[in-house]
Enzyme design. Structure first.
Site, short mmCIF file in Angstrom:
data_model
loop_
_atom_site.label_atom_id
_atom_site.label_comp_id
_atom_site.label_asym_id
_atom_site.label_seq_id
_atom_site.Cartn_x
_atom_site.Cartn_y
_atom_site.Cartn_z
N ASP A 259 0.88 -1.00 0.13
CA ASP A 259 -0.69 -0.27 -0.33
C ASP A 259 1.08 1.18 0.11
O ASP A 259 1.96 1.29 0.89
CB ASP A 259 -1.31 -0.41 1.41
N GLU A 332 1.43 -0.58 -5.32
CA GLU A 332 0.34 -0.33 -5.53
C GLU A 332 1.18 1.17 -6.54
O GLU A 332 1.24 2.38 -5.31
CB GLU A 332 -0.26 0.92 -4.04
C1 NOJ Z 1 -4.52 3.48 -0.24
C2 NOJ Z 1 -5.55 2.54 -0.38
O1 NOJ Z 1 -6.08 0.94 -0.83
C3 NOJ Z 1 -6.37 3.22 0.49
O2 NOJ Z 1 -7.57 2.70 0.51
C4 NOJ Z 1 -6.55 4.16 1.63
O3 NOJ Z 1 -7.53 4.67 2.44
C5 NOJ Z 1 -4.38 4.46 1.34
N1 NOJ Z 1 -4.00 3.77 0.89
C6 NOJ Z 1 -3.67 4.71 3.34
O4 NOJ Z 1 -3.82 3.42 3.45
#
Ligand code: NOJ
Length: 613
Positions: A259, A332
Site C-alpha cells: 500500500d 500500489e
Molecule cells: C491506498 C489504499 O488503497 C486506500 O484505501 C487507503 O485509504 C490509502 N492507501 C491509505 O492507506
C-alpha cells in the site's frame, strides 16, 4: 455528474496532494501428486526443470488476482460486516471463476478509521474479521484449491493507536520517537503552536501535519490524521517490517500488495511543495477546498526504490513454506509515466516489484481507442519485457460503470473492458463484484457516508463507499451478504445483478468473465503470446494480435462505439498470413466472420478468434 475518483485524483492525493474446473485442472495438471506437502523452494530444487514446473513456479506471470475487501464480501456471524470465514465459504465459487490468487485488503486489528488501512497490530487478525485460526483455515482451504492468499501490507503509516505511535508521542525522548516523522512548527511560541512546518497536504484533505499538544511538535500524516507516517530513515522501522513480512510468509501467504509504497520517503529538506496554478494563473483548488501542491517532495522519491529492493530481498530469501511457486510483490504504483512504472520493476541486480500495477491503461477513464492503443503498446514495448499488471477497479475508485459506462450499454462496455483486462499480455487484477458487473452506488446523504474521504470532501467528493457496497450474491433482502442490515446499504440493482441469477444465465457477465479467464489460462497465445496492435489508424475499434508459440495466434477486436463496425484485421504485417478465423469467444449477437478482412462487431461488441500463420 459522474464522480471520477481517478488515478489522477489518486495521484493528486500523492503528487499534488469449457468449464473453469477444466481450466483449473489443465492449469495445475503440472503439479506433482504430493503438491500439498511440497514446499516452495524444495519443489524448485527437487524438480526437474520441465516447462510445466517452470509454469507453476512462475504462476504470477499470467496470474489472475482477485481483490477482496473483506468487510464487504460475506458476513458469516450476523454482524453486518464481512469476515474471513465468509471468504473461505466462497472458495469454490472463486475456484470456478478460475482465479490464481486472492489479495485481501487489510484484516489486521484496526480502529477502522480508514477501514483497516490504519493498523494497530501487524501480526494479528481484527476480531471483526475472525481469529488467527480462521486465517490459518482460509490459507489451508485456499491452497487445497490451488488458490494463493496475498495480504495488503501498509508500511507508509500505522494507526495512531498502534503501541509504537503511542510510545512515540509519549515524550520527545522516547526510543520510538524517531519511528515517526516529527517536526517543530513554524513560529511556535510558549503560548502558540505556530504554523505547520510546511504546506504539505494530506491525500484526505488539508494539512498533512497534526499538532501534538503534549510534546509540542507536529507529526506528518500523508493520509488521515489517525494515520501517522513512519520515518523510513530509521533502520529500526525497516527491521520491524522485515519481521512482520516473515511472520505472514511463515503462515504461507504467497505475497503482498504494498500500500502507498510511493510515499514511504519525504524530501529531507522539508521545504514547501509548489502550488499548482490553473489556466487562469490562480492556484488550483481541489475537492477539499485546498490549494493543490505538486507532490514533488512527498511522492515517488528515488529513495523508495532502495527500500522496495530491500523488501524484495526479504521476500526472496524468506524461509520455506508450504506453497509452490514464487512469493510475489504487487505494488500500489500510481506513477505518472511509463518510465516511472518501468523503474518499479528494479534492475536485474536489484529487482523490485514483480507486479507493480499498471494504472496507465486501466485509468484512462474514457473509451478512447487511440489512448488505449498507445498505453497497451507502451506496456508491451517499454517495460523491458516485464509483466504488466492490468487493473481497472479497486476499493479506491468508482467501478467501471461510473468511469467507462454510458448508462445504456454498460453490460457490453463491461465486456469490452474485461477483454482488455484478460486478453492483453500480462497478469490481471480485478475487484470483487466486477465479475457480475456490480455498479458504483455512492451515498446520497452526508449522514450516510462512512469513508473519511467523503466525510471531509462532501459534497464535491463523496468518498469511496460507492465502490465498497456488499457483494451481491442473490436478490434476497441483504443480497445474501448478511442476515442483518449491512455496514453499507445493498444497491437496489441486486435484483438484476447478482451471482445466483448470473450463474443460471449463459450470457451473463459472470459467464463472460469465466470464459475469458479460461481462455487466458488455456490458450497458448493468450497465455504467453506477445501483443501486437492491429488496424492502428482505426478510432472506433481497438484490436490486437496475440502471437503465441508454434504458430498459435489469436486476434482480439473490441468495438468502442454504440454503432456496429466492420474491420479488416489482417495481420500480414505481423507475419500472420492466415485469413480464416476460428471463433473462441464473441459477444452475444456477433457472428463468425467469413474472413479476417471483414470482422463485423455489434455495438460495443467483442470478437476473439484464432488465426493460422
Ligand atoms: C491506498 C489504499 O488503497 C486506500 O484505501 C487507503 O485509504 C490509502 N492507501 C491509505 O492507506
Amino acid at each position: 455528474m459522474k464522480r471520477i475518483f481517478s488515478p489522477l485524483r489518486l495521484r493528486s492525493w500523492v503528487t499534488a496532494g469449457c468449464s473453469s474446473i477444466l481450466a483449473s485442472s489443465l492449469l495445475f495438471s503440472a503439479a506433482p501428486a504430493s503438491y500439498g506437502q511440497m514446499s516452495g523452494s524444495s519443489y524448485a530444487n527437487s524438480a526437474t526443470n520441465s516447462a510445466a514446473q517452470q509454469r507453476l513456479l512462475n504462476w504470477w506471470k499470467n496470474a489472475v488476482v482477485y481483490e477482496i475487501y473483506p468487510r464487504s464480501f460475506q458476513d458469516t456471524n450476523g454482524d453486518g460486516i464481512g469476515d474471513l470465514n465468509g471468504i473461505t465459504e466462497h472458495l469454490d465459487y472463486l475456484k470456478q471463476l478460475g482465479i490464481d490468487a486472492i489479495w485481501i485488503s487489510p484484516m489486521y486489528p484496526s480502529p477502522q478509521v480508514d477501514f483497516g488501512y490504519d493498523i494497530s497490530d501487524y501480526e494479528a487478525i481484527d476480531p471483526q474479521y475472525g481469529t488467527m485460526a480462521d486465517f490459518d483455515r482460509l490459507i489451508a482451504e485456499a491452497n487445497k484449491r490451488h488458490i494463493r492468499i496475498m495480504l495488503d501490507m501498509v508500511m507508509n503509516h500505522s494507526s495512531d493507536k498502534h503501541p509504537w505511535f503511542l510510545e512515540s508521542r509519549s515524550s520527545r525522548n522516547n526510543p520510538k520517537r524517531d519511528w515517526y516523522v516529527w517536526k517543530d512548527g513554524k513560529g511556535e511560541t510558549a503560548t502558540s503552536q505556530g504554523q505547520p512546518p510546511n504546506n504539505w497536504q494530506s491525500a484526505f484533505g488539508h494539512s498533512a501535519w497534526q499538532w501534538d499538544p503534549k510534546t509540542r511538535q507536529y507529526y506528518y500524516h500523508k493520509f488521515y490524521i489517525q494515520q501517522p507516517d513512519f520515518n523510513w530513515n530509521n533502520p529500526e522501522v525497516q527491521q520491524a517490517f522485515d519481521k512482520i513480512l516473515n511472520f505472514w510468509m511463515n503462515k504461507g501467504v504467497a505475497g503482498f500488495r504494498f500500500d502507498a509504497i510511493t510515499t514511504l520517503f519525504e524530501d529531507p529538506s522539508m521545504t514547501d511543495e509548489k502550488v499548482v496554478l490553473g489556466k487562469d494563473g490562480k492556484p488550483k483548488i481541489n475537492a477539499f477546498g485546498d490549494e493543490v501542491v505538486d507532490g514533488k517532495k512527498t511522492d515517488n522519491l528515488p529513495k523508495n526504490h532502495v527500500e522496495i529492493a530491500h523488501i524484495r530481498s526479504v521476500m526472496d530469501t524468506a524461509p520455506d513454506n508450504s506453497f509452490p511457486g514464487k512469493r510475489v510483490m504487487i505494488g500500489e504504483t500510481y506513477v505518472p509515466t511509463i518510465n516511472d512504472l518501468l523503474k518499479m520493476y528494479g534492475t536485474t541486480q536489484k529487482p523490485e516489484f514483480e507486479l507493480p500495477m499498471d494504472t496507465q491503461i486501466g485509468f484512462i477513464n474514457k473509451l478512447n481507442v487511440a489512448a488505449f492503443r498507445s498505453k497497451i503498446n507502451d506496456a508491451e514495448t517499454r517495460l523491458d519485457g516485464n509483466v504488466p499488471l492490468i487493473v481497472f477497479e479497486n476499493h479506491d475508485n468508482p467501478r467501471i460503470d461510473a468511469r467507462y459506462g454510458d448508462g445504456v450499454h454498460d453490460t457490453d462496455i463491461t465486456r469490452v473492458i474485461s477483454t482488455i483486462l484478460f486478453a492483453t499480455r500480462g497478469a490481471s487484477l480485478f475487484y470483487y463484484g466486477s465479475e457480475i458487473g456490480m455498479k458504483t452506488t455512492p451515498p446520497t446523504r452526508k449522514e450516510d457516508v462512512r469513508d473519511p474521504v467523503g466525510i471531509t470532501g462532501w459534497p464535491k467528493e463523496k468518498g469511496r463507499d460507492g465502490e465498497r457496497t456488499p457483494m451481491q450474491w442473490d436478490d434476497s433482502k441483504y443480497a445474501g451478504f448478511s442476515t442483518v442490515k449491512p455496514w453499507l446499504p445493498i444497491p437496489p440493482n441486486k435484483a438484476t445483478i447478482n451471482v445466483k441469477m448470473e450463474q443460471a444465465e449463459p450470457n451473463s457477465i459472470l459467464a463472460w468473465y469465466e470464459s475469458l479467464i479460461r481462455l487466458k489460462k488455456t490458450n497458448p497465445a493468450l497465455r504467453s503470446g506477445s501483443n501486437v496492435m492491429l488496424d492502428t489508424a482505426n478510432t472506433k475499434v481497438l484490436s490486437w494480435l496475440r502471437k503465441g508459440p508454434n504458430g498459435n495466434n489469436v486476434i482480439v477486436a473490441t468495438n468502442f462505439t454504440a454503432e456496429p463496425q466492420t474491420v479488416n484485421l489482417s495481420a500480414v504485417s505481423a507475419g500472420v498470413m492466415g485469413t480464416h478465423l476460428t471463433t473462441l469467444l464473441k459477444t452475444p449477437g456477433a457472428s463468425d466472420p467469413a474472413s479476417i478482412t471483414a470482422v463485423a462487431l455489434p455495438a460495443f461488441g467483442v470478437y476473439i478468434g484464432t488465426v493460422k500463420e
